[in-house]
Design a protein around this motif. Structure first.
Motif, PDB file in Angstrom:
ATOM      1  N   HIS A  62      -0.705 -10.751   5.573  1.00 31.00           N
ATOM      2  CA  HIS A  62      -2.011 -11.335   4.672  1.00 31.00           C
ATOM      3  C   HIS A  62      -2.420  -9.825   4.310  1.00 31.00           C
ATOM      4  CE1 HIS A  62      -4.166 -13.512   2.057  1.00 31.00           C
ATOM      5  NE2 HIS A  62      -4.856 -13.194   3.238  1.00 31.00           N
ATOM      6  N   LEU A  63      -3.206  -9.397   5.634  1.00 29.28           N
ATOM      7  CA  LEU A  63      -3.656  -7.752   5.096  1.00 29.28           C
ATOM      8  C   LEU A  63      -2.736  -6.831   4.520  1.00 29.28           C
ATOM      9  CD1 LEU A  63      -6.200  -8.434   7.713  1.00 29.28           C
ATOM     10  CD2 LEU A  63      -6.840  -9.573   5.556  1.00 29.28           C
TER      11      LEU A  63
ATOM     12  N   ARG B 163      -1.438  -3.277   0.027  1.00 26.98           N
ATOM     13  CA  ARG B 163      -0.508  -3.065  -0.818  1.00 26.98           C
ATOM     14  C   ARG B 163      -0.619  -3.698  -2.639  1.00 26.98           C
ATOM     15  NH1 ARG B 163       5.318  -4.706  -1.011  1.00 26.98           N
ATOM     16  NH2 ARG B 163       5.610  -2.538  -2.415  1.00 26.98           N
ATOM     17  N   THR B 164      -1.507  -4.235  -2.839  1.00 24.92           N
ATOM     18  CA  THR B 164      -2.142  -5.001  -4.425  1.00 24.92           C
ATOM     19  C   THR B 164      -3.164  -4.186  -4.860  1.00 24.92           C
ATOM     20  OG1 THR B 164      -1.787  -7.091  -3.415  1.00 24.92           O
ATOM     21  CG2 THR B 164      -3.108  -6.497  -5.442  1.00 24.92           C
ATOM     22  N   ALA B 165      -3.969  -3.291  -3.979  1.00 25.39           N
ATOM     23  CA  ALA B 165      -4.994  -2.153  -4.247  1.00 25.39           C
ATOM     24  C   ALA B 165      -4.110  -0.903  -4.735  1.00 25.39           C
ATOM     25  CB  ALA B 165      -5.830  -1.828  -3.393  1.00 25.39           C
TER      26      ALA B 165
ATOM     27  N   LEU C  68       2.460   2.116  -1.178  1.00 20.39           N
ATOM     28  CA  LEU C  68       2.492   1.446  -0.140  1.00 20.39           C
ATOM     29  C   LEU C  68       3.426   1.320  -0.321  1.00 20.39           C
ATOM     30  CD1 LEU C  68      -1.292   0.654   1.384  1.00 20.39           C
ATOM     31  CD2 LEU C  68      -0.352   2.589   1.399  1.00 20.39           C
ATOM     32  N   PRO C  69       3.985   1.241   0.749  1.00 21.22           N
ATOM     33  CA  PRO C  69       5.680   0.772   1.181  1.00 21.22           C
ATOM     34  C   PRO C  69       5.615  -0.349   1.500  1.00 21.22           C
ATOM     35  CG  PRO C  69       5.185   1.640   3.129  1.00 21.22           C
ATOM     36  CD  PRO C  69       3.749   2.262   2.560  1.00 21.22           C
ATOM     37  N   ASP C  70       6.252  -1.445   1.231  1.00 17.15           N
ATOM     38  CA  ASP C  70       6.754  -3.230   2.078  1.00 17.15           C
ATOM     39  C   ASP C  70       6.632  -3.207   3.216  1.00 17.15           C
ATOM     40  OD1 ASP C  70       9.485  -2.249   3.555  1.00 17.15           O
ATOM     41  OD2 ASP C  70      10.162  -2.454   0.764  1.00 17.15           O
ATOM     42  N   TRP C  71       6.262  -4.574   3.645  1.00 21.53           N
ATOM     43  CA  TRP C  71       5.728  -5.133   5.030  1.00 21.53           C
ATOM     44  C   TRP C  71       6.948  -4.621   6.000  1.00 21.53           C
ATOM     45  CZ3 TRP C  71       2.055  -5.144   8.166  1.00 21.53           C
ATOM     46  CH2 TRP C  71       2.509  -5.779   9.464  1.00 21.53           C
ATOM     47  N   GLU C  72       8.235  -4.586   5.514  1.00 17.22           N
ATOM     48  CA  GLU C  72       9.519  -4.419   6.802  1.00 17.22           C
ATOM     49  C   GLU C  72       9.941  -2.602   7.023  1.00 17.22           C
ATOM     50  OE1 GLU C  72       9.445  -6.063   3.945  1.00 17.22           O
ATOM     51  OE2 GLU C  72       9.434  -8.727   5.101  1.00 17.22           O
TER      52      GLU C  72
END
Length: 736
Positions: free
Chosen positions: A518-519, A524-526, A530-534
């Motif tokens: 979640h953090l 990534r929202t900001a 940035l790459p996705d979580w995976e």
């Protein structure tokens, strides 16, 4: 790639047959060797193996035996029950204003497993707590600087030109207190690349010139070193300003255009108020720096381009505001402030990020929620708060009431390392009814607790690490599981929250893994790049793109170009050379600025040595004391103090032998080593030794751990900041 993120940077996890190992991160140009020793703490003899409760507290001793008692092992769930009941009892009997939530920011490089955020969220949900404001590192300058140039420049590093501009401009760099490269090993949220050394090398290769003024030759990373008595930096700065004034090197119309208070500064430099012109000859007698050298440095600054760097250590002293204020005065009068790569820098090399031209990775933290209790103290006034419940202290133009603290709950940090006058702190620490501490090892703070919770070490948990002053974010993987009975702070506090009926509000229905993901999505929202979580988990790291040169803003540059269009957030909209609040008659700092004096003036002049307590090269504060680098740095089992050979001969102490450093506050055991780079009249004892007081036959306490803060003064820097004032302590040396 599996990575481990720490305050010392990022390390690759190698899982060989002999067990896991931390190796340098391949993308780090200057990895720190210190952090690679983290895994040595897993089975260290100082490890806290389970929940513990002090025997005397169980018997109802009211804190009298705190620090001199043994502990009883307790089941973790039972210890959580004790803590929950104690929190509820204090709330019901005394109210939330009787709870002090003690924590400090260096407990974890991870954004989720951040001890103070975890603790403060629980306490806020439980009705709030008395909090602490500012830091030991930068608490004096942070309060002063808004009065000089506005709040936008209050944070560490915000007042600094960036290294790319410094290297391009090649200013004459006059560094007060130096630039220890060892300090640049660390960053609050970690880093993927240590860049300070390469920037200094680039500055030197470009023909940059640096002169360092300090009592210790080790403070100079390059160029010349000039010995300067500790605590006299402001005196040297004002004497240089006097040279500019009397030699007609000040462009008065230009100064008046950007600054208020010039007439007052002029009167002060000429001695109109106290009859003492701030001449180089006046300064020589106090600083030890020859008058002709002061004059030459002033002329060199006025010729420009020039940059004055101030170590953070300078403002950790009585009237520690003096050198930062005097530097603003000098840089303004010299016409250097606001120029690209010039003016003033606060703490180049103080931590890894300072001065680096980068896009700052500002993102979410573990949300603490609002604190219903508005009361706070400056962090360096903890002892005074415990000693004088119901009293008051002045702070930044206000009057703060000191609460009657009955419960201290501490997670993250070791006040029995970084606070001053530790014997006095130990006495005050016995006043609360209960002290609860979370820690991984038996620090002095844990030994002075009533309930001790065993925290998992950083390499025993998953997390993401990022600093708001840096541009790297790292997926920190668990290297190994914690021993049985040891949990993360979040898990422990979740147990306690459940007993308070607050578990759902505390966890928000997320697991630890869910919180970390979640953090990251908040980052990534900001920063959508940035790459996705995976992908992030697979690569283990990400970095923001470097900014374009035009995106790297320089402090006061826009203001200097057009003060009317870009006013500062000060009463005049300009630089305040003599701020009204700072110079108020009821402000002790006001007299200090009008009559500058050495920061050790209030100490016993019969004690021959000024104590310097820099950060250690082999630890972060007291962290990693049991790791290989710190173990190797000790001699004969003691911390090492360095002195000029003449001071050792005068004290009758042989090189490489055990000795005592002492003053009326206490005594510490050290090994004394001769070092001609230390200015006569000074002794250098880095911080980090674990406070271990032992009663002597004469009734005094001897700190076997060699912590210099056993000897430092616990008084506010001034009524303005109430910052730490470790600098300026005077001590004597004698054979052990």
């Amino acid at each position: 790639m599996e990575l481990f993120a720490s305050h010392f940077g990022t390390y690759e996890i190698a899982r060989d047959a002999g067990g896991p190992e931390l190796r340098p991160f391949r993308l780090d140009p200057a990895p720190s060797e210190v952090g690679a020793g983290f895994l040595a703490l897993a089975d260290h003899p100082t490890r806290i193996r389970g929940a513990m409760v002090r025997r005397g507290w169980l018997a109802g001793d009211g804190g009298a035996g705190r620090g001199n008692d043994d502990f009883v092992a307790l089941d973790l769930e039972a210890a959580c029950g004790l803590a929950a009941r104690e929190l509820m009892r204090v709330r019901a009997t005394h109210g939330n204003r009787a709870i002090f939530g003690g924590a400090y920011g260096w407990g974890s490089a991870g954004r989720f497993h951040h001890p103070q955020s975890q603790l403060k969220k629980l306490l806020n949900l439980a009705g709030g707590f008395v909090s602490a404001r500012n830091t030991y590192s930068y608490g004096t300058a942070k309060v002063l600087i808004p009065h000089l140039v506005g709040a936008a420049y209050s944070d560490p590093g915000a007042f600094n030109p960036s290294w790319d501009r410094i290297t391009a401009t090649r200013p004459f760099l006059l560094s007060f207190g130096g630039m220890r490269l060892a300090n640049a090993q660390v960053e609050a949220g970690g880093t993927g690349a240590h860049r300070t050394r390469s920037w200094i090398e680039a500055f030197a290769a470009a023909g940059g010139e640096m002169t360092t003024l300090s009592p210790d030759g080790r403070d100079a990373p390059m160029g010349d070193h000039l010995p300067l008595n500790a605590g006299t930096d402001a005196i040297a700065l004002l004497a240089m300003a006097h040279v500019l004034l009397v030699e007609n090197r000040v462009d008065e119309p230009a100064v008046r255009r950007i600054a208020a208070g010039y007439d007052g500064i002029r009167a002060l430099l000429l001695g109109h108020g106290d009859g003492q012109p701030k001449t180089p000859a006046w300064a020589e007698a106090l600083t030890g720096l020859p008058a002709e050298r002061i004059t030459a440095l002033a002329r060199r600054l006025s010729e420009g381009p020039a940059l004055i760097n101030l170590a953070w250590s300078l403002q950790r002293a009585v009237a520690g505001e003096q050198p930062y204020w005097a530097a603003v005065v000098l840089a303004t009068l010299a016409g250097q402030i606001g120029r690209a790569g010039c003016g003033i820098a606060c703490g180049l090399s103080a931590v890894s990020s300072v001065g680096n031209p980068l896009r700052r990775l500002r993102g979410p933290a573990f949300e603490q929620g609002p604190n219903p209790v508005p009361d706070y103290i400056p962090v360096a006034r903890i002892t005074e708060m415990l000693e004088r419940p119901g009293g008051t202290i002045p702070y930044n133009g206000e009057t703060l009431s000191l609460p009657d603290i009955r419960l201290v709950w501490w997670a993250g940090g070791n006040p029995f390392h970084h606070h001053q006058d530790l014997n006095r702190l130990a006495r005050a620490w016995r006043r609360p009814e209960t002290v609860i501490v979370h820690d991984s090892v038996w620090t002095a703070t844990a030994r002075h607790a009533d309930i001790v919770f065993p925290s998992a070490l950083p390499f025993e948990r998953d997390d993401i690490a990022a600093s708001s002053r840096d541009d790297w974010i790292v997926r920190s993987s668990r290297v190994m599981a914690p021993p049985e009975g040891i949990e993360t702070d979040h898990a422990i506090l979740s147990r306690i929250a459940a007993r308070l009926g607050l578990k759902d509000a505390f966890t928000e229905g997320r697991s630890e893994a869910g919180w970390i993901a979640h953090l990251y999505e908040g980052y990534r929202t900001a920063f959508p790049e940035l790459p996705d979580w995976e992908t992030f988990c697979a690569t283990g790291h990400a970095k923001l793109a470097d900014p374009a040169p035009a995106e790297v803003t320089q402090p006061l540059e826009a203001f200097l170009s057009d003060p009317e269009a870009h006013p500062l957030a000060t009463p005049s909209g300009r630089i305040e050379l003599m701020p009204a609040l700072v110079t108020r008659p009821d402000m002790r700092l006001g007299s200090a600025l009008s009559q500058p004096r050495p920061s050790d003036l209030e100490e016993d002049p019969a004690l021959p040595l000024r104590l310097l307590s820099p950060q250690p090269e082999t630890r972060l504060h007291s962290q990693l004391d049991g790791a290989p680098a710190a173990e190797a740095s000790r001699q004969l089992g003691c911390e090492v103090a360095r002195l000029h050979p003449s001071d050792m001969a005068h004290a009758g102490v042989a090189d490489g032998t055990r000795a005592l450093l002492e003053n009326p506050r206490g005594a510490v055991l050290v090994v004394a080593r001769a070092d001609g780079r230390v200015m006569p009249g000074h002794v250098v004892l880095p911080t980090g030794g674990w406070y271990r007081p032992e009663h002597q036959p004469d009734g005094r306490l001897l700190d076997l751990g060699g912590n210099p803060n056993t000897l430092t003064r616990d008084a506010g820097a001034s009524e303005l900041s109430q910052g730490a004032s470790a600098g300026g302590a005077r001590v004597a040396l004698r054979p052990a």
